[in-house]
Design a protein around this motif. Structure first.
Motif, PDB file in Angstrom:
ATOM      1  N   TRP A  69       0.729  -1.022  -0.089  1.00  0.00           N
ATOM      2  CA  TRP A  69       0.021   0.008  -0.020  1.00  0.00           C
ATOM      3  C   TRP A  69       0.807   1.188   0.023  1.00  0.00           C
ATOM      4  CZ3 TRP A  69      -5.363   0.475  -0.217  1.00  0.00           C
ATOM      5  CH2 TRP A  69      -6.022  -0.478  -0.112  1.00  0.00           C
ATOM      6  N   THR A  70       0.527   2.403  -0.623  1.00  0.00           N
ATOM      7  CA  THR A  70       0.979   3.617  -0.787  1.00  0.00           C
ATOM      8  C   THR A  70       0.116   4.730  -0.483  1.00  0.00           C
ATOM      9  OG1 THR A  70       0.853   4.020  -3.061  1.00  0.00           O
ATOM     10  CG2 THR A  70       2.830   2.603  -2.440  1.00  0.00           C
ATOM     11  N   VAL A  71       0.612   5.581  -0.227  1.00  0.00           N
ATOM     12  CA  VAL A  71      -0.373   7.098  -0.039  1.00  0.00           C
ATOM     13  C   VAL A  71       0.575   8.059  -0.627  1.00  0.00           C
ATOM     14  CG1 VAL A  71       0.554   7.331   2.367  1.00  0.00           C
ATOM     15  CG2 VAL A  71      -1.387   8.584   1.545  1.00  0.00           C
ATOM     16  N   ASN A  72      -0.174   8.745  -1.555  1.00  0.00           N
ATOM     17  CA  ASN A  72       0.576   9.729  -2.285  1.00  0.00           C
ATOM     18  C   ASN A  72       2.011   9.232  -2.743  1.00  0.00           C
ATOM     19  OD1 ASN A  72      -1.703  11.404  -1.824  1.00  0.00           O
ATOM     20  ND2 ASN A  72      -0.700  12.131   0.037  1.00  0.00           N
ATOM     21  N   GLY A  73       1.967   8.097  -3.345  1.00  0.00           N
ATOM     22  CA  GLY A  73       3.497   7.442  -3.621  1.00  0.00           C
ATOM     23  C   GLY A  73       4.356   7.220  -2.582  1.00  0.00           C
ATOM     24  N   THR A  74       3.961   7.191  -1.477  1.00  0.00           N
ATOM     25  CA  THR A  74       4.987   6.696  -0.176  1.00  0.00           C
ATOM     26  C   THR A  74       4.432   5.589   0.306  1.00  0.00           C
ATOM     27  OG1 THR A  74       5.636   9.154   0.133  1.00  0.00           O
ATOM     28  CG2 THR A  74       6.054   7.589   1.723  1.00  0.00           C
ATOM     29  N   ASP A  75       5.505   4.634   0.608  1.00  0.00           N
ATOM     30  CA  ASP A  75       5.038   3.426   1.034  1.00  0.00           C
ATOM     31  C   ASP A  75       4.319   3.461   2.575  1.00  0.00           C
ATOM     32  OD1 ASP A  75       5.624   1.974  -1.295  1.00  0.00           O
ATOM     33  OD2 ASP A  75       7.705   1.116  -0.259  1.00  0.00           O
ATOM     34  N   ILE A  76       3.398   2.674   2.759  1.00  0.00           N
ATOM     35  CA  ILE A  76       2.654   2.572   4.114  1.00  0.00           C
ATOM     36  C   ILE A  76       3.418   1.573   4.907  1.00  0.00           C
ATOM     37  CG2 ILE A  76       0.508   2.456   5.615  1.00  0.00           C
ATOM     38  CD1 ILE A  76      -0.872   3.598   3.275  1.00  0.00           C
ATOM     39  N   ASP A  77       3.675   1.661   6.012  1.00  0.00           N
ATOM     40  CA  ASP A  77       4.476   0.633   6.980  1.00  0.00           C
ATOM     41  C   ASP A  77       3.398  -0.250   6.912  1.00  0.00           C
ATOM     42  OD1 ASP A  77       4.723  -0.283   9.942  1.00  0.00           O
ATOM     43  OD2 ASP A  77       6.797   0.355   9.050  1.00  0.00           O
ATOM     44  N   GLU A  78       3.896  -1.647   7.355  1.00  0.00           N
ATOM     45  CA  GLU A  78       3.170  -2.894   7.521  1.00  0.00           C
ATOM     46  C   GLU A  78       2.407  -3.088   8.645  1.00  0.00           C
ATOM     47  OE1 GLU A  78       5.744  -6.333   6.539  1.00  0.00           O
ATOM     48  OE2 GLU A  78       5.749  -5.708   4.464  1.00  0.00           O
ATOM     49  N   SER A 100      -3.115   3.708  -2.902  1.00  0.00           N
ATOM     50  CA  SER A 100      -2.995   2.712  -3.963  1.00  0.00           C
ATOM     51  C   SER A 100      -2.606   1.573  -3.531  1.00  0.00           C
ATOM     52  CB  SER A 100      -2.009   3.182  -4.964  1.00  0.00           C
ATOM     53  OG  SER A 100      -2.625   4.408  -5.363  1.00  0.00           O
ATOM     54  N   CYS A 101      -2.892   0.336  -4.002  1.00  0.00           N
ATOM     55  CA  CYS A 101      -2.654  -1.061  -3.535  1.00  0.00           C
ATOM     56  C   CYS A 101      -1.997  -1.736  -4.602  1.00  0.00           C
ATOM     57  CB  CYS A 101      -4.040  -1.551  -2.836  1.00  0.00           C
ATOM     58  SG  CYS A 101      -3.462  -3.384  -2.555  1.00  0.00           S
ATOM     59  N   TYR A 102      -1.100  -2.350  -4.475  1.00  0.00           N
ATOM     60  CA  TYR A 102      -0.384  -3.195  -5.779  1.00  0.00           C
ATOM     61  C   TYR A 102      -0.068  -4.512  -5.338  1.00  0.00           C
ATOM     62  CZ  TYR A 102       0.762   1.659  -7.139  1.00  0.00           C
ATOM     63  OH  TYR A 102       0.772   2.868  -7.397  1.00  0.00           O
ATOM     64  N   GLU A 103       0.026  -5.295  -6.272  1.00  0.00           N
ATOM     65  CA  GLU A 103       0.018  -6.908  -6.103  1.00  0.00           C
ATOM     66  C   GLU A 103       1.598  -7.384  -5.980  1.00  0.00           C
ATOM     67  OE1 GLU A 103      -1.153 -11.062  -8.074  1.00  0.00           O
ATOM     68  OE2 GLU A 103      -1.339  -9.349  -9.219  1.00  0.00           O
ATOM     69  N   GLY A 104       1.918  -7.867  -4.753  1.00  0.00           N
ATOM     70  CA  GLY A 104       3.160  -8.472  -4.712  1.00  0.00           C
ATOM     71  C   GLY A 104       4.269  -7.699  -5.241  1.00  0.00           C
ATOM     72  N   SER A 105       5.281  -8.431  -5.724  1.00  0.00           N
ATOM     73  CA  SER A 105       6.308  -7.932  -6.366  1.00  0.00           C
ATOM     74  C   SER A 105       6.115  -7.588  -7.922  1.00  0.00           C
ATOM     75  CB  SER A 105       7.646  -8.934  -6.642  1.00  0.00           C
ATOM     76  OG  SER A 105       7.110 -10.452  -7.029  1.00  0.00           O
ATOM     77  N   SER A 106       4.806  -7.866  -8.536  1.00  0.00           N
ATOM     78  CA  SER A 106       4.904  -7.619  -9.911  1.00  0.00           C
ATOM     79  C   SER A 106       4.363  -6.103  -9.875  1.00  0.00           C
ATOM     80  CB  SER A 106       3.620  -8.344 -10.461  1.00  0.00           C
ATOM     81  OG  SER A 106       2.594  -8.031  -9.766  1.00  0.00           O
ATOM     82  N   TRP A 107       3.825  -5.361  -8.715  1.00  0.00           N
ATOM     83  CA  TRP A 107       3.427  -3.919  -8.605  1.00  0.00           C
ATOM     84  C   TRP A 107       2.284  -3.602  -9.722  1.00  0.00           C
ATOM     85  CZ3 TRP A 107       4.658  -0.140  -5.158  1.00  0.00           C
ATOM     86  CH2 TRP A 107       5.620  -0.455  -4.256  1.00  0.00           C
ATOM     87  N   HIS A 108       1.498  -4.684  -9.733  1.00  0.00           N
ATOM     88  CA  HIS A 108       0.418  -4.349 -10.597  1.00  0.00           C
ATOM     89  C   HIS A 108      -0.755  -3.587  -9.646  1.00  0.00           C
ATOM     90  CE1 HIS A 108       1.301  -7.944 -13.467  1.00  0.00           C
ATOM     91  NE2 HIS A 108       1.943  -6.739 -13.950  1.00  0.00           N
ATOM     92  N   LEU A 109      -1.354  -2.634 -10.148  1.00  0.00           N
ATOM     93  CA  LEU A 109      -2.151  -1.757  -9.522  1.00  0.00           C
ATOM     94  C   LEU A 109      -3.540  -2.294  -9.294  1.00  0.00           C
ATOM     95  CD1 LEU A 109      -2.857   0.843  -8.174  1.00  0.00           C
ATOM     96  CD2 LEU A 109      -3.657   1.807 -10.214  1.00  0.00           C
ATOM     97  N   LYS A 110      -3.871  -2.772  -8.304  1.00  0.00           N
ATOM     98  CA  LYS A 110      -5.266  -3.418  -7.933  1.00  0.00           C
ATOM     99  C   LYS A 110      -6.251  -2.638  -7.417  1.00  0.00           C
ATOM    100  CE  LYS A 110      -3.710  -7.587  -9.424  1.00  0.00           C
ATOM    101  NZ  LYS A 110      -4.491  -8.119 -10.410  1.00  0.00           N
ATOM    102  N   TYR A 111      -6.012  -1.446  -6.749  1.00  0.00           N
ATOM    103  CA  TYR A 111      -7.125  -0.727  -6.331  1.00  0.00           C
ATOM    104  C   TYR A 111      -6.506   0.789  -5.953  1.00  0.00           C
ATOM    105  CZ  TYR A 111     -10.437   0.944  -2.712  1.00  0.00           C
ATOM    106  OH  TYR A 111     -11.508   1.615  -2.144  1.00  0.00           O
TER     107      TYR A 111
END
Length: 406
Positions: A69-78, A100-111
C-alpha cells in the motif's frame, strides 16, 4: 527510372513504420492507464469523518495475498496492514490523500481511491438584508466551521404561499438576490437554507417582515476639514450610499460620531436631513476621528459606520516677535563673541539701524575703560615708589596706598 526507384523503395516503408507504430501504441497505452487511474481517483473518492476507523480492501485480492500500500506515492508501514487490508485508526485531516494497492512484487495496480477526511456540516449562518430598498433584498450565508470536503447549498424563499426565485450571484458564490413583487406587504418572508455534504446535512430558517431587514450601506465620500479662523470648528460632509436607489422618495437620516484621538469617548449628533454638519465644540489643535452612519427615515436599522476620516481644527500660524531683551542680548553677543590676539588691529563696523544702542552707550563704556587704566597705572607707580620687599625690618604694603584698612 523514377518509377523503378519508387518501386525499389516501396518495401522499405513498412519496415520503417513498424517501430513508429509500436512506440505510438506504448505511449497511447500509458496515457490510457494514467487516465484510468485519474478517472478512478476522481470517480471513487472515499469520505470519512475525523476520528473514524477506516478499512480499505485491495480490490479483489484475497485477504492473505501479498500486497503493498502507498499514500501519495509513499509506502505505508506494514504495521497498518491486516493481511491485504489497510487499517487506519482514528483518522485526521493530514491522512487525506491518494491510496493505492499493488499486487506482490509485480506491482500491478489492483485498487486506488482518494480518501477525503472531513466533518458533517453544522447549522449554517444565514443573513438577509435590503440595502437597495425598495428594489429587493439579498441573502448570504456561510458555515460557522469548515468541513474540509465539498458542500452543496440549497436556498428556498417563500412569500406567503408563493415560491420566489433567488438569483445566485457569480461573486461571491454564497449570495443570491430576490426582487420584491409587492411593496409594503404585511406578509412575512420565509427563507430556508440547507447544506449537504457526503457526511451529513443541516439547515436553518429565517422568517421576517419586509421592513425589518432594511439596512443601507454606509455613507460614502466622507470629508472633514478645518474652518478658517475658527479653532474649534470642523466642517464634515458626505454622500448618500450609491446602492440606495431613490433618496428623494425614501430619504435617509444620518448619525455622526466624533472624538479627539487623545480620548476614548465619542460625541454623537443625529441629523434628520442634509449631508453635511459643522462641529462647533472641537478642542483647538487636537486631531479628530470622524464617522457617519445612515438609516431610512422610518424603517429598518442603522448602517455600519463609514470609513473613518481624520481632521484637525484650524490653528493660527505662530508669529516671530523680537523683544527688547532679545535685541540687547543679541547686541551683547555680537560685541563679545570674538577674542582678538594682542597687537591685532580690530575694525568695528556698526549699523545705525540695527545697533543704535552702541552709539548711546559707547561714551559710558569708554569712560569706564579709561578710569580702569588710570587706576592700574597709579597702583604700579605706588608699588615702584615704596618697593615690594622687606628692608630694615619694615614691611611696606599697598593697603595704605589704596586706602584699605589692615
Amino acid at each position: 527510372m523514377n518509377v523503378a526507384v519508387f518501386r525499389s523503395m516501396a518495401p522499405v516503408f513498412p519496415k520503417m513504420a513498424s517501430p513508429v507504430r509500436s512506440a505510438c501504441c506504448v505511449v497511447l497505452a500509458a496515457v490510457v492507464v494514467v487516465y484510468a487511474q485519474r478517472h478512478s481517483q476522481d470517480s471513487h473518492p472515499q469520505y470519512e469523518r475525523v476520528g473514524a476507523d477506516v478499512t480499505m480492501k485491495c480490490g479483489s485480492m484475497d485477504w492473505d495475498a501479498a500486497v503493498t500500500w502507498t499514500v501519495n506515492g509513499t509506502d505505508i508501514d506494514e504495521s497498518h496492514l491486516n493481511g491485504s487490508y489497510l487499517i487506519l485508526k482514528n483518522v485526521n485531516l493530514s491522512q487525506s490523500g491518494q491510496y493505492s494497492c499493488y499486487e506482490g512484487s509485480s506491482w500491478h495496480l489492483k485498487y486506488q481511491t482518494y480518501l477525503r477526511v472531513g466533518t458533517p456540516p453544522k447549522e449554517p449562518v444565514l443573513m438577509c438584508r435590503s440595502n437597495n430598498y425598495p428594489k429587493g433584498f439579498y441573502c448570504s450565508w456561510h458555515l460557522p466551521t469548515p468541513t474540509y470536503i465539498p458542500n452543496t447549498f440549497n436556498i428556498s424563499v417563500i412569500h406567503g404561499t408563493k415560491d420566489m426565485v433567488c438569483e445566485k450571484d457569480a461573486m461571491p458564490k454564497n449570495r443570491c438576490h430576490i426582487r420584491y413583487l409587492q411593496l409594503f406587504s404585511t406578509v412575512k418572508y420565509k427563507v430556508t437554507l440547507t447544506v449537504t455534504n457526503a457526511l451529513g446535512k443541516n439547515f436553518t430558517t429565517l422568517t421576517f417582515d419586509e421592513f425589518a431587514i432594511v439596512k443601507p450601506d454606509p455613507p460614502e465620500s466622507v470629508v472633514a476639514k478645518p474652518v478658517p479662523n475658527n479653532p474649534r470648528r470642523l466642517e464634515v460632509s458626505w454622500q448618500n450610499p450609491s446602492s440606495w436607489p431613490d433618496p428623494e422618495s425614501f430619504p435617509l437620516k444620518f448619525f455622526l460620531r466624533y472624538r479627539p484621538l487623545i480620548l476614548d469617548t465619542w460625541q454623537h449628533v443625529e441629523l434628520s436631513d442634509g449631508t453635511s454638519h459643522t462641529i462647533t465644540d472641537a478642542y483647538a489643535g487636537k486631531e479628530y476621528i470622524i464617522q457617519v452612519a445612515a438609516k431610512d427615515n422610518d424603517i429598518g436599522t442603522w448602517s455600519d459606520w463609514s470609513v473613518a476620516v481624520h481632521a484637525t481644527p484650524w490653528t493660527e500660524e505662530p508669529k516671530h516677535l523680537t523683544t527688547e531683551a532679545q535685541i540687547t542680548e543679541t547686541t551683547h553677543t555680537r560685541t563679545h563673541t570674538h577674542t582678538h590676539a594682542p597687537g591685532e588691529t580690530v575694525f568695528i563696523k556698526c549699523s545705525f539701524h540695527d545697533d543704535w544702542r552702541l552709539w548711546v552707550l559707547f561714551p559710558f563704556h569708554l569712560e569706564r575703560v579709561v578710569l580702569a587704566a588710570c587706576f592700574r597705572a597709579w597702583c604700579w607707580l605706588s608699588w615702584r615708589r615704596h618697593g615690594n620687599s622687606i628692608e630694615g625690618g619694615h614691611t611696606h604694603s599697598l593697603e595704605p596706598a589704596l586706602g584699605l584698612k589692615p
